[in-house]
Design a protein around this motif. Structure first.
Motif, mmCIF file in Angstrom:
data_model
loop_
_atom_site.group_PDB
_atom_site.id
_atom_site.type_symbol
_atom_site.label_atom_id
_atom_site.label_comp_id
_atom_site.label_asym_id
_atom_site.label_seq_id
_atom_site.Cartn_x
_atom_site.Cartn_y
_atom_site.Cartn_z
ATOM 1 N N ASN A 22 0.723 -1.243 0.096
ATOM 2 C CA ASN A 22 0.017 0.054 0.018
ATOM 3 C C ASN A 22 0.804 1.249 -0.087
ATOM 4 N N LEU A 23 0.224 2.584 -0.423
ATOM 5 C CA LEU A 23 1.124 3.609 -0.568
ATOM 6 C C LEU A 23 1.499 4.156 0.839
ATOM 7 N N HIS A 24 0.895 4.040 2.049
ATOM 8 C CA HIS A 24 1.435 4.168 3.099
ATOM 9 C C HIS A 24 2.863 3.571 3.415
ATOM 10 N N ASP A 25 2.942 2.351 3.198
ATOM 11 C CA ASP A 25 4.076 1.587 3.681
ATOM 12 C C ASP A 25 5.244 2.034 2.428
ATOM 13 N N ALA A 26 4.773 2.161 1.268
ATOM 14 C CA ALA A 26 5.647 2.673 0.372
ATOM 15 C C ALA A 26 6.223 4.006 0.590
ATOM 16 N N VAL A 27 5.691 4.890 1.136
ATOM 17 C CA VAL A 27 6.191 6.093 1.675
ATOM 18 C C VAL A 27 7.121 6.066 2.695
ATOM 19 N N VAL A 28 6.953 5.109 3.785
ATOM 20 C CA VAL A 28 7.708 4.773 4.990
ATOM 21 C C VAL A 28 8.984 4.313 4.271
ATOM 22 N N ARG A 29 8.968 3.293 3.385
ATOM 23 C CA ARG A 29 10.097 2.630 2.677
ATOM 24 C C ARG A 29 10.888 3.830 2.127
ATOM 25 N N TYR A 30 10.124 4.592 1.304
ATOM 26 C CA TYR A 30 11.007 5.925 0.562
ATOM 27 C C TYR A 30 11.780 6.752 1.582
ATOM 28 N N LEU A 31 11.063 7.084 2.750
ATOM 29 C CA LEU A 31 11.748 7.917 3.653
ATOM 30 C C LEU A 31 12.846 6.988 4.352
ATOM 31 N N TRP A 32 12.649 5.943 4.739
ATOM 32 C CA TRP A 32 13.615 5.020 5.230
ATOM 33 C C TRP A 32 14.784 5.160 4.413
ATOM 34 N N SER A 33 14.635 4.826 3.228
ATOM 35 C CA SER A 33 15.889 4.729 2.113
ATOM 36 C C SER A 33 16.557 5.989 2.132
ATOM 37 N N PRO A 93 18.856 5.494 5.945
ATOM 38 C CA PRO A 93 18.829 4.204 6.308
ATOM 39 C C PRO A 93 19.593 3.823 7.756
ATOM 40 N N LYS A 94 20.055 4.836 8.323
ATOM 41 C CA LYS A 94 20.509 4.771 9.545
ATOM 42 C C LYS A 94 19.579 4.788 10.603
ATOM 43 N N LEU A 95 18.537 5.259 10.506
ATOM 44 C CA LEU A 95 17.295 5.390 11.669
ATOM 45 C C LEU A 95 17.063 4.196 12.072
ATOM 46 N N PRO A 96 16.997 3.538 13.373
ATOM 47 C CA PRO A 96 16.881 2.442 13.990
ATOM 48 C C PRO A 96 15.488 1.858 13.994
ATOM 49 N N ASN A 97 14.653 2.751 13.384
ATOM 50 C CA ASN A 97 13.143 2.262 13.299
ATOM 51 C C ASN A 97 12.471 3.008 12.163
ATOM 52 N N PRO A 98 11.219 2.530 11.563
ATOM 53 C CA PRO A 98 10.948 3.024 10.281
ATOM 54 C C PRO A 98 10.416 4.361 10.747
ATOM 55 N N PRO A 99 10.451 5.412 9.521
ATOM 56 C CA PRO A 99 10.038 6.859 9.977
ATOM 57 C C PRO A 99 8.529 6.882 10.121
ATOM 58 N N TYR A 100 8.088 7.885 10.856
ATOM 59 C CA TYR A 100 6.671 7.936 11.294
ATOM 60 C C TYR A 100 6.001 8.578 9.579
ATOM 61 N N VAL A 101 4.945 8.349 9.433
ATOM 62 C CA VAL A 101 4.295 8.683 8.496
ATOM 63 C C VAL A 101 2.741 8.531 8.910
ATOM 64 N N ILE A 104 -2.085 13.200 -2.763
ATOM 65 C CA ILE A 104 -2.266 12.488 -1.295
ATOM 66 C C ILE A 104 -1.434 13.013 -0.384
ATOM 67 N N LEU A 105 -1.790 13.555 0.984
ATOM 68 C CA LEU A 105 -1.132 14.165 1.639
ATOM 69 C C LEU A 105 -0.597 13.294 2.913
ATOM 70 N N PHE A 106 0.346 13.091 3.474
ATOM 71 C CA PHE A 106 0.951 12.440 4.809
ATOM 72 C C PHE A 106 1.593 13.355 5.494
ATOM 73 N N THR A 107 1.637 13.287 6.923
ATOM 74 C CA THR A 107 2.574 14.041 7.706
ATOM 75 C C THR A 107 3.558 13.144 8.178
ATOM 76 N N LYS A 108 4.705 14.204 8.539
ATOM 77 C CA LYS A 108 6.037 13.321 8.959
ATOM 78 C C LYS A 108 6.325 13.360 10.222
ATOM 79 N N GLN A 109 5.718 14.264 11.015
ATOM 80 C CA GLN A 109 5.546 14.642 12.423
ATOM 81 C C GLN A 109 4.056 14.699 12.994
#
Length: 315
Positions: free
Chosen positions: A127-138, A141-149, A163-168
């Motif tokens: 899904n798009l939410h997970d794809a955005v998380v993957r994009y931001l993590w890539s 990549p040093k983040l210990p956990n997936p970034p918030y979306v 479509i709009l998502f928040t990062k914080q």
């Protein structure tokens, strides 16, 4: 089919059915034990197909105590039918990003890709939410956990566009309030059936809600307010004619004031203008529903700047 069991165990309802349902079903149908999966049993319970001592129980974790009569009443064909989605494969890249800063990220969503997680056949769909998380993590990549979306709004799987998502999390409240108070401008483009007597500008207002049974594809329509109808309003502007497969259609812009499920699809269909590809509401068959979220206009929750976020038409 109706199956009844008598239990004297102290056990969770879903666990009891995991242990006992298959042995009864397989006497009547040629199935494997794997087909009576945990997700199917949970779905049976939540959908109200299971009763304990003649009372419907929708809690998989319900604890059976003492002597209990468990009854399972369901349509066997639907139980084993799994919808096979035709989702596309998609990864977010820089070209798909419409806007990004430290607080927000706006993406051009493709058609035939879910906005958020759903489960089909016991499997999680991409899904798009997970794809955005993957994009931001890539990107980090040093983040210990997936970034918030954060998911602030949704588009139907078949709909493409902004479509709009928040990062914080700190900006979630402001964005949610903007959507709930309708202070956000949302514009869509649709390709609809041609009618030569349609006015250049028209508005549809109605109270609407789900009109299909829970066992069918979700279909919305006109419902009186007294029967649970929710107010909806869309302004439409006819832009041009468009020829597809030797047939004439209309390109129509939609400005929505409310965000009801299937709102634009229902409003256009109610006037004999179903969207191309939207067979649920009477549209001609096509390889996608020709509806695109073209513009989202919103006040930035921190800077106060007005953002005009546009996604180019894919058709």
């Amino acid at each position: 089919m109706v199956y009844s069991f008598t239990s004297s165990q102290v056990l969770r309802l879903d666990e009891y059915l995991r242990q006992n349902l298959y042995s009864h079903i397989q006497k009547d149908f040629e199935i494997s034990k794997e087909q009576v999966s945990n997700s199917k049993i949970r779905r049976l319970i939540i959908s109200g197909c299971v009763s304990v001592n003649s009372k419907v129980c929708r809690r998989p974790a319900f604890e059976l105590r003492g002597h209990s009569l468990i009854t399972v009443d369901f349509e066997i064909e639907k139980f084993f039918f799994e919808k096979q989605p035709d989702d596309i494969s998609f990864e977010v890249t820089q070209k798909d990003i419409i806007y990004e800063d430290e607080y927000l990220i706006c993406v051009n969503k493709p058609a035939l890709f879910p906005t958020e997680e759903t489960i089909v056949g016991g499997q999680k769909r991409d899904n798009l939410h997970d794809a955005v998380v993957r994009y931001l993590w890539s990107k980090n990549p040093k983040l210990p956990n997936p970034p918030y979306v954060g998911i602030m709004h949704r588009l139907d799987r078949e709909t493409s566009g902004v479509i709009l998502f928040t990062k914080q999390r700190s900006v979630n409240k402001a964005i949610q309030e903007a959507f709930s108070t309708h202070s956000i401008v949302k514009q869509y483009i649709a390709v609809t059936r041609y009618k030569n007597d349609i006015k250049p500008n028209f508005t549809v207002e109605m109270f609407m809600n789900r009109i299909s049974s829970k066992s069918q594809a979700c279909k919305w329509g006109r419902v009186p307010e007294s029967k649970g109808g929710l107010y909806s309003k869309t302004d439409f502007t006819v832009l041009s004619k468009k020829t597809i497969n030797s047939k004439t259609y209309l390109m129509v812009k939609a400005d929505i004031y409310t965000g009801r499920t299937h709102q634009i699809r229902v409003h256009l269909s109610s006037l004999g203008l179903p969207i191309l590809g939207d067979e649920l509401y009477g549209g001609d068959s096509y390889n996608r529903i020709m509806l695109h979220s073209v513009t989202l206009k919103i006040k930035h929750p921190v800077s106060g700047k007005i953002l005009v976020l546009n996604a180019p038409l894919p058709f």
